[in-house]
Design a protein around this motif. Structure first.
Motif, short mmCIF file in Angstrom:
data_model
loop_
_atom_site.label_atom_id
_atom_site.label_comp_id
_atom_site.label_asym_id
_atom_site.label_seq_id
_atom_site.Cartn_x
_atom_site.Cartn_y
_atom_site.Cartn_z
N ALA A 18 0.73 -1.62 0.22
CA ALA A 18 0.21 0.03 0.08
C ALA A 18 0.72 1.02 -0.09
N VAL A 19 0.32 2.21 -0.48
CA VAL A 19 1.12 3.25 -0.36
C VAL A 19 1.31 3.93 0.54
N GLN A 244 -4.23 3.46 -8.47
CA GLN A 244 -4.33 1.90 -8.93
C GLN A 244 -4.89 1.09 -7.97
N GLU A 245 -4.27 0.85 -6.75
CA GLU A 245 -4.39 -0.10 -5.52
C GLU A 245 -6.07 0.09 -5.11
N ALA A 246 -6.83 1.04 -5.22
CA ALA A 246 -8.42 0.90 -4.85
C ALA A 246 -9.23 0.37 -6.38
N ASP A 313 14.97 5.23 -12.76
CA ASP A 313 14.62 5.62 -10.96
C ASP A 313 13.50 5.43 -10.68
N ALA A 314 13.77 4.33 -9.72
CA ALA A 314 13.38 3.73 -8.94
C ALA A 314 12.44 4.35 -7.25
N SER A 315 13.48 5.46 -6.66
CA SER A 315 13.52 6.35 -5.70
C SER A 315 11.77 6.90 -5.36
N PHE A 316 11.32 7.27 -6.88
CA PHE A 316 9.78 8.13 -6.93
C PHE A 316 9.04 6.19 -6.00
N LEU A 321 5.53 4.59 -2.05
CA LEU A 321 5.75 3.51 -1.01
C LEU A 321 5.32 3.39 0.43
N GLY A 322 6.59 4.62 0.52
CA GLY A 322 6.89 5.06 2.24
C GLY A 322 8.24 4.25 3.09
N LYS A 323 8.90 4.09 1.77
CA LYS A 323 9.84 3.36 2.40
C LYS A 323 11.63 4.13 1.84
#
Length: 323
Positions: A18-19, A244-246, A313-316, A321-323
């Motif tokens: 989840a985001v 998207q998750e919803a 760029d995977a940072s976005f 996702l709060g990582k």
């Protein structure tokens, strides 16, 4: 033409996280110009404008019929973000561009050749001598061509019929009997089945090749946007993933969003959305395999697999996702 060595790699798991927490609004607001297509795996795109506005991002959507046109507009500086095909990052790099940054994938599905009723497609060998409609250079063509290599099916064993324009042209060619099968995309795969003149050739699945994989599209940004509008792009990614998750959790809402996006009848949207799984399955390693595969095929000018890491760029997504 189709000599190719591919690595044996399994399907990547769908991102299920989840985001993270909602970002703070930007002040003053920032405009973000985003290119998109009316395809099912981009259904979240038309639902995010209001939420983005609350976060200080004014979304300007620009519609494109083809992934390639959106890629060209992004590289020309007309777009901040664009939805493109899974191979478009490698294509842009092969063209010498340094102005594209991969952000994330958007969805996946099984992909079947659509056969005309009365035409036998029980195995890949049944392609021999048939007329198959393709969109050369398209995302689905890349998937189809890579699968033929892995199945050891000569490309010249059938007659490839190039179809220009949108997916409706494929369906018309199939309906009129001008071709025996089509390699296309939703909803133009489901329409012949629902209308009774075509069928899913379930033994001719081409969306799971090791070289290309099942990813349906990418979201990419221009390097300028990443540098000068980073906060706005971060909020775009967060909002897109939240929406998207919803939709992933509510198939009915997904079908409704697909119908709204495409303008198609609700029953067709429900059928077409049922075969799509929202959420990325792509990775830089998969894109590297694509780059290597299509350089070997001669589809792109050179092997740019060594440049993929610097253009992703995977940072976005990680921040969203709060990582």
């Amino acid at each position: 033409m189709f000599s190719l060595v591919v690595a044996a790699v399994g399907m990547l798991p769908l991102r299920a996280n989840a985001v993270g927490p909602e970002p703070a609004p930007l002040s003053p607001p920032v405009e973000l110009t985003v290119g998109y297509q009316k395809v099912g795996h981009l259904a979240p795109m038309i639902l995010i404008a209001d939420d983005l506005k609350k976060l200080g991002v004014n979304l300007k959507l620009v519609e494109f019929v083809r992934y390639a046109d959106a890629r060209t507009a992004l590289l020309a500086g007309s777009l901040d973000v664009a939805s493109v095909g899974p191979a478009d990052l490698a294509i842009a790099l092969a063209q010498g561009s340094t102005n594209v940054v991969g952000l994330m994938g958007v969805g996946s599905s099984l992909k079947y050749v659509i056969g005309r009723n009365g035409v036998k497609f029980d195995s890949w060998d049944d392609l021999k001598g048939k007329k198959i409609a393709i969109a050369p250079g398209s995302a689905v063509w890349f998937q189809f061509a890579a699968t033929l290599v892995e199945k050891n099916i000569p490309y010249n064993s059938f007659q490839a019929i190039n179809i220009q324009g949108g997916g409706a042209n494929f369906d018309q060619a199939l309906k009129k009997g001008e071709v025996d099968g089509i390699v296309t995309w939703e909803p133009f795969e489901s329409i012949p089945v629902m209308d009774g003149y075509g069928y899913f050739a379930k033994n001719l699945e081409y969306g799971s090749s090791k070289a290309v994989g099942a990813e349906l599209g990418l979201l990419v940004a221009s390097k300028q946007a990443v540098e000068s509008k980073r906060a706005a792009v971060e909020r775009f990614v967060w909002t897109y993933l939240k929406t998207q998750e919803a939709l992933k959790k509510d198939p009915k809402k997904f079908a409704e969003a697909y119908a709204q996006l495409s303008g198609m009848a609700p029953d067709i949207a429900a059928k077409a959305s049922a075969v799509i799984t929202l959420g990325e399955v792509v990775s830089p390693d998969q894109i590297k395999r694509q780059a290597k595969a299509f350089a070997d095929l001669g589809v792109i000018q050179k092997d740019v697999s060594g440049q993929v890491d610097s253009a992703w760029d995977a940072s976005f997504v990680e921040k969203a996702l709060g990582k």
